[in-house]
Structure formats: structure tokens, C-alpha cells
Design a protein around this motif. Structure first.
Motif, PDB file in Angstrom:
ATOM      1  N   GLN A   1      -7.584  -9.988   0.737  1.00 29.25           N
ATOM      2  CA  GLN A   1      -7.210  -8.247   0.747  1.00 29.25           C
ATOM      3  C   GLN A   1      -9.382  -7.962   1.083  1.00 29.25           C
ATOM      4  OE1 GLN A   1      -5.813  -7.472  -3.334  1.00 29.25           O
ATOM      5  NE2 GLN A   1      -4.744  -5.602  -2.509  1.00 29.25           N
ATOM      6  N   GLU A   2      -9.969  -8.674  -0.443  1.00 32.43           N
ATOM      7  CA  GLU A   2     -11.708  -9.417   0.532  1.00 32.43           C
ATOM      8  C   GLU A   2     -11.511  -8.895   1.469  1.00 32.43           C
ATOM      9  OE1 GLU A   2     -15.685  -8.813  -0.891  1.00 32.43           O
ATOM     10  OE2 GLU A   2     -13.645  -8.128  -1.819  1.00 32.43           O
ATOM     11  N   LEU A   3     -10.805  -9.829   2.288  1.00 31.20           N
ATOM     12  CA  LEU A   3     -11.761 -10.459   3.632  1.00 31.20           C
ATOM     13  C   LEU A   3     -11.324  -8.781   5.086  1.00 31.20           C
ATOM     14  CD1 LEU A   3     -10.697 -13.606   5.795  1.00 31.20           C
ATOM     15  CD2 LEU A   3      -9.372 -11.080   6.478  1.00 31.20           C
ATOM     16  N   HIS A   4     -10.408  -8.211   4.468  1.00 29.39           N
ATOM     17  CA  HIS A   4      -9.737  -7.324   4.916  1.00 29.39           C
ATOM     18  C   HIS A   4     -11.092  -6.159   5.307  1.00 29.39           C
ATOM     19  CE1 HIS A   4      -7.600  -3.860   5.693  1.00 29.39           C
ATOM     20  NE2 HIS A   4      -7.300  -3.636   7.194  1.00 29.39           N
ATOM     21  N   ARG A   5     -10.705  -5.983   3.792  1.00 27.74           N
ATOM     22  CA  ARG A   5     -12.648  -4.982   3.189  1.00 27.74           C
ATOM     23  C   ARG A   5     -13.193  -5.325   3.997  1.00 27.74           C
ATOM     24  NH1 ARG A   5     -16.994  -4.374   0.370  1.00 27.74           N
ATOM     25  NH2 ARG A   5     -16.487  -6.439  -0.389  1.00 27.74           N
ATOM     26  N   LEU A   6     -14.255  -6.581   4.331  1.00 29.10           N
ATOM     27  CA  LEU A   6     -15.323  -6.980   4.730  1.00 29.10           C
ATOM     28  C   LEU A   6     -15.306  -6.975   6.467  1.00 29.10           C
ATOM     29  CD1 LEU A   6     -15.809 -10.049   2.490  1.00 29.10           C
ATOM     30  CD2 LEU A   6     -17.441  -8.431   2.476  1.00 29.10           C
ATOM     31  N   THR A   7     -14.092  -7.569   6.945  1.00 23.75           N
ATOM     32  CA  THR A   7     -14.082  -6.847   8.078  1.00 23.75           C
ATOM     33  C   THR A   7     -13.428  -6.573   9.356  1.00 23.75           C
ATOM     34  OG1 THR A   7     -12.009  -8.585   8.741  1.00 23.75           O
ATOM     35  CG2 THR A   7     -13.463  -9.793   8.157  1.00 23.75           C
ATOM     36  N   ASN A   8     -12.845  -6.100   8.109  1.00 22.07           N
ATOM     37  CA  ASN A   8     -11.766  -4.033   8.586  1.00 22.07           C
ATOM     38  C   ASN A   8     -11.069  -4.915   9.597  1.00 22.07           C
ATOM     39  OD1 ASN A   8     -11.117  -1.458   8.855  1.00 22.07           O
ATOM     40  ND2 ASN A   8     -12.258  -0.938  10.790  1.00 22.07           N
ATOM     41  N   ALA A   9     -10.405  -5.773   9.708  1.00 21.35           N
ATOM     42  CA  ALA A   9      -9.473  -6.667  10.904  1.00 21.35           C
ATOM     43  C   ALA A   9      -8.364  -5.373  10.302  1.00 21.35           C
ATOM     44  CB  ALA A   9      -9.386  -8.013  11.048  1.00 21.35           C
ATOM     45  N   THR A  10      -7.403  -5.430  11.980  1.00 22.37           N
ATOM     46  CA  THR A  10      -5.956  -5.167  12.099  1.00 22.37           C
ATOM     47  C   THR A  10      -5.273  -6.632  11.489  1.00 22.37           C
ATOM     48  OG1 THR A  10      -7.403  -3.423  13.729  1.00 22.37           O
ATOM     49  CG2 THR A  10      -4.946  -4.027  13.345  1.00 22.37           C
ATOM     50  N   ILE A  11      -4.646  -6.006  11.259  1.00 20.88           N
ATOM     51  CA  ILE A  11      -3.160  -7.734  10.292  1.00 20.88           C
ATOM     52  C   ILE A  11      -2.691  -7.117  10.474  1.00 20.88           C
ATOM     53  CG2 ILE A  11      -3.779  -8.579   8.469  1.00 20.88           C
ATOM     54  CD1 ILE A  11      -5.866  -8.745   7.471  1.00 20.88           C
ATOM     55  N   VAL A  12      -1.816  -7.673  10.570  1.00 23.58           N
ATOM     56  CA  VAL A  12       0.015  -8.144  10.754  1.00 23.58           C
ATOM     57  C   VAL A  12       0.788  -9.324  10.185  1.00 23.58           C
ATOM     58  CG1 VAL A  12       2.325  -8.012  11.773  1.00 23.58           C
ATOM     59  CG2 VAL A  12       0.115  -6.689  12.962  1.00 23.58           C
ATOM     60  N   TYR A  13       1.133  -8.969   8.728  1.00 24.64           N
ATOM     61  CA  TYR A  13       1.505  -9.924   8.255  1.00 24.64           C
ATOM     62  C   TYR A  13       2.860 -10.012   7.513  1.00 24.64           C
ATOM     63  CZ  TYR A  13       0.561 -12.192   3.745  1.00 24.64           C
ATOM     64  OH  TYR A  13       0.421 -13.652   2.614  1.00 24.64           O
ATOM     65  N   VAL A  14       3.303 -11.343   7.834  1.00 17.42           N
ATOM     66  CA  VAL A  14       4.750 -10.981   7.786  1.00 17.42           C
ATOM     67  C   VAL A  14       4.850 -12.517   6.573  1.00 17.42           C
ATOM     68  CG1 VAL A  14       7.124 -12.505   8.963  1.00 17.42           C
ATOM     69  CG2 VAL A  14       5.167 -12.025  10.285  1.00 17.42           C
ATOM     70  N   THR A  15       5.723 -11.506   6.057  1.00 18.43           N
ATOM     71  CA  THR A  15       6.200 -12.171   4.597  1.00 18.43           C
ATOM     72  C   THR A  15       7.693 -11.353   4.426  1.00 18.43           C
ATOM     73  OG1 THR A  15       4.949 -12.506   2.354  1.00 18.43           O
ATOM     74  CG2 THR A  15       5.242 -10.363   3.440  1.00 18.43           C
TER      75      THR A  15
END
Length: 358
Positions: free
Chosen positions: A184-198
Motif C-alpha cells: 500500500q505504501e509503495l502504491h502511494r509513493l509511486t502511484n503505479a497502476t497495479i493489477v494484483y491477482v489473489t
């Protein structure tokens, strides 16, 4: 940069793994693809990555069509990053070299980063908080540290799309919770577009901006975590995300009467129109109250008690059906005891908002 998936179909011989998948992923969005084993989520990720070609449909990343039934660009010709379930670290490279590697070899590294790779490596090492371990080899790292290296390697070249394939499944429960916060922190810092399979609903609910719930190669529902949990649109979503008790009966305007209990009426606490049409009332375990003996609406008997620290999980058999009920630790009932089941009217969905409250 928007990623668009249009009418995606994937067949393996006579088996259809994906059936007409349509998703639009916005720039900077965190999308979780959630579903049980065999639902098609990994196939979808492989198509996004370029490891497989679609039978029908298109994938467009930014302004570039990367997949169709006629042409599929390989992974190295897509501006993507990948984080694998197995970490996939190279045993002969230290932490810093892992971060540096894609900056040297990735085709789409921005010019400003290409001109100063050392600075970008320092930035990423700081983001993943491994600066002091830059010379460590993978064999000298813990599971969480290895996962942070894998994340750093993926984000270093600033890909248009970051794909994650069940990256926390090999970690223990406590470390998984910690890594959720890291991602979550990485996403906040980088604003990357993420597709996360789970397949883990807790991960999807905790981290994603939107969740795509899949079943048997099809999309059951796409919405925010709050909406998915509070207003499921199908019996599968209601039962897979949160394990709802699916009660059959009759809807009359804003009231529901369970089929086996004609004297009971439950108010509409935010049930979706799709489930109303099917004559179903999804009751979350925390929406039920237990009472001793003959007091309370539906009469049943406790057949299972599971202490969970902050709450107790009960299974109550009533009317030939097993009801799952979660209570606080101060509400204790004995195994085999006779109890009454009632709907907690103060626990439901804020109508129109799709938010659980208590």
C-alpha cells in the motif's frame, strides 16, 4: 495511461478459461483480481503480461494495442513490471544489482532515469527500505526482504503497468499482514497502476481501489471493496467475499420474509437489486445476534464454537441450515446450547452508500 481489456476470450482446446472479459483500468489505480483456484485470474494476468495470446479480444496499454487474436507483443516489448509468487531473485546478484538490472536492460526506461541509474537505484532502495542491505545476497535475506527486492526490481523502471501474481502467498500470516502495508505504501509513493491477482479476500479488501471478482472464467462483479462486501450482486460474490448466510424468501417492497419463517420480517439494509430479484437476503455473520434459549426469532442449536481472539465464530443449526455467526468475546454461548437468532438491525449498509457500519 489507461489499460483496456475488450471482449477477451481464452480457450485451451475445448476448455474456455476466459469468457468475454471487459475491464478498464485507470492510471494509478490498484485493481485486485479475486477468485478461487481455476477461475481464470492467472490466465488473465498471463495475457496482460504477454505470456499467452488471446483467442478473441484485445488488450490496449496506454495508446498501444499489445494483444489481439492476430498479434501479441512479447513481455519484453510491453512497458510492464512483474512480481511473482516465488520472488524469482537471481542467487548471484546482490540487492542493489537486482534493482539496477532492469534499468540497464528494460526497453522502456525513461530517458531521465537512463541518464542517472545510480540515482534511481538509490531512490528505489529508499522506497523499499533496504539501503543498509544493498550488498546482501538473496540467501542472506528474510522472506519479507526478498519480497521487497522483487517489488523494487519491478518498479525501478517506472513501468506503465505493474502485475503481481499472488506475491504474498509464500509468506507466513504475520508477514503477509506486514507486506500488505508495504505494498500500500509503495502504491502511494509511486502511484503505479497495479493489477494484483489473489485468492485471498482479505488482501483484496485491504489494498485495492476496485476488486474484480471472477468465477468460472467470467466476471461476477467489479466494484470498490466496500461495495463488493456490502452490496454483492450475486450469490457467489456474497458467499466468496465474507461468507454470507444466503437466506431464501420473499421480498415485499423494503421488507424480506424468510421462506421457512413467515412470521419474521427483515428490513432492507442495503441488499442489491440483483439479489432481491433472486429472492435472497445475504446476512453477514456479524449481522446476526444470538440470545439464550427460547428468546429471539429463529430457534437453533450451536454445533461449533471457534475462539478467534477478538471475536468468537459460531455455527448454529436452524431449520436444516447451518448459520455462521460472529460475536464479540463477551457474548459467550456453549456448544450444544439452544439459542435464538435475530438480525441486528443496527448493522447493515448505509443505503445508497454501500458502506458497512456498526
Amino acid at each position: 495511461m489507461t489499460t483496456t481489456i475488450e471482449g477477451l476470450v481464452k480457450r485451451f482446446g475445448q476448455t474456455t478459461a476466459l469468457k468475454k472479459i471487459d475491464i478498464e483500468i485507470q492510471d494509478g489505480e490498484f485493481i485486485a483480481i479475486l477468485g478461487p483456484s481455476g477461475c481464470g485470474k492467472t490466465t488473465l494476468l498471463r495475457l496482460l503480461a504477454g505470456f499467452d495470446s488471446p483467442t478473441e479480444g484485445n488488450i490496449i496499454i496506454g495508446e498501444k494495442q499489445v494483444s489481439s487474436k492476430h498479434v501479441t507483443l512479447p513481455p519484453e516489448k510491453r512497458n510492464i513490471g512483474m512480481v511473482f509468487q516465488s520472488f524469482a531473485l537471481w542467487p548471484h546478484l546482490n540487492v542493489r544489482k537486482h534493482i539496477e538490472f532492469p534499468l540497464i536492460h528494460h526497453q522502456y526506461v525513461p530517458a531521465d532515469i537512463k541518464g542517472n541509474t545510480a540515482k534511481r537505484v538509490d531512490e528505489v532502495m529508499n522506497i523499499i527500505d533496504l539501503t543498509e542491505l544493498s550488498n546482501r545476497m538473496p540467501s542472506e535475506l528474510s522472506g519479507g526482504q526478498k519480497q521487497r527486492v522483487a517489488l523494487g526490481r519491478a518498479i525501478a523502471p517506472k513501468p506503465e503497468l505493474l502485475l503481481m501474481d499472488e506475491p504474498l502467498s509464500n509468506l507466513d500470516a504475520e508477514l503477509r499482514m506486514e507486506m500488505r502495508k508495504e505494498i500500500q505504501e509503495l502504491h502511494r509513493l509511486t502511484n503505479a497502476t497495479i493489477v494484483y491477482v489473489t485468492h485471498d479476500q482479505g488482501e483484496a479488501l485491504a489494498m485495492a481501489d476496485r476488486i474484480v471478482v471472477m468465477n468460472k472464467g467470467e466476471i461476477e462483479q467489479i466494484s470498490t471493496p466496500q461495495e463488493i462486501y456490502s452490496r454483492p450482486t450475486s450469490p457467489f460474490v456474497a458467499n466468496f467475499v465474507g461468507k454470507a448466510n444466503l437466506v431464501e424468501g420473499t421480498w415485499d417492497s423494503d421488507h424480506f420474509t424468510p421462506a421457512q419463517y413467515p412470521d419474521i420480517q427483515w428490513p432492507d439494509l442495503g441488499v442489491s437489486m440483483e439479489l432481491k430479484k433472486k429472492g435472497i437476503y445475504p446476512v453477514r455473520p456479524e449481522q446476526l445476534r444470538l440470545s439464550e434459549g427460547e428468546h429471539g426469532g429463529i430457534k437453533g442449536r450451536i454445533t461449533s464454537v471457534q475462539y478467534q481472539g477478538k471475536e468468537i465464530h459460531y455455527t448454529v443449526q436452524a431449520g436444516g441450515k447451518d448459520w455462521v455467526v460472529h460475536t464479540g468475546i463477551l457474548e459467550r454461548f456453549e456448544l450444544g446450547g439452544e439459542v435464538g437468532l435475530e438480525l441486528r438491525v443496527g448493522v447493515g449498509v448505509e443505503r445508497g452508500e454501500g458502506v458497512v457500519y456498526s
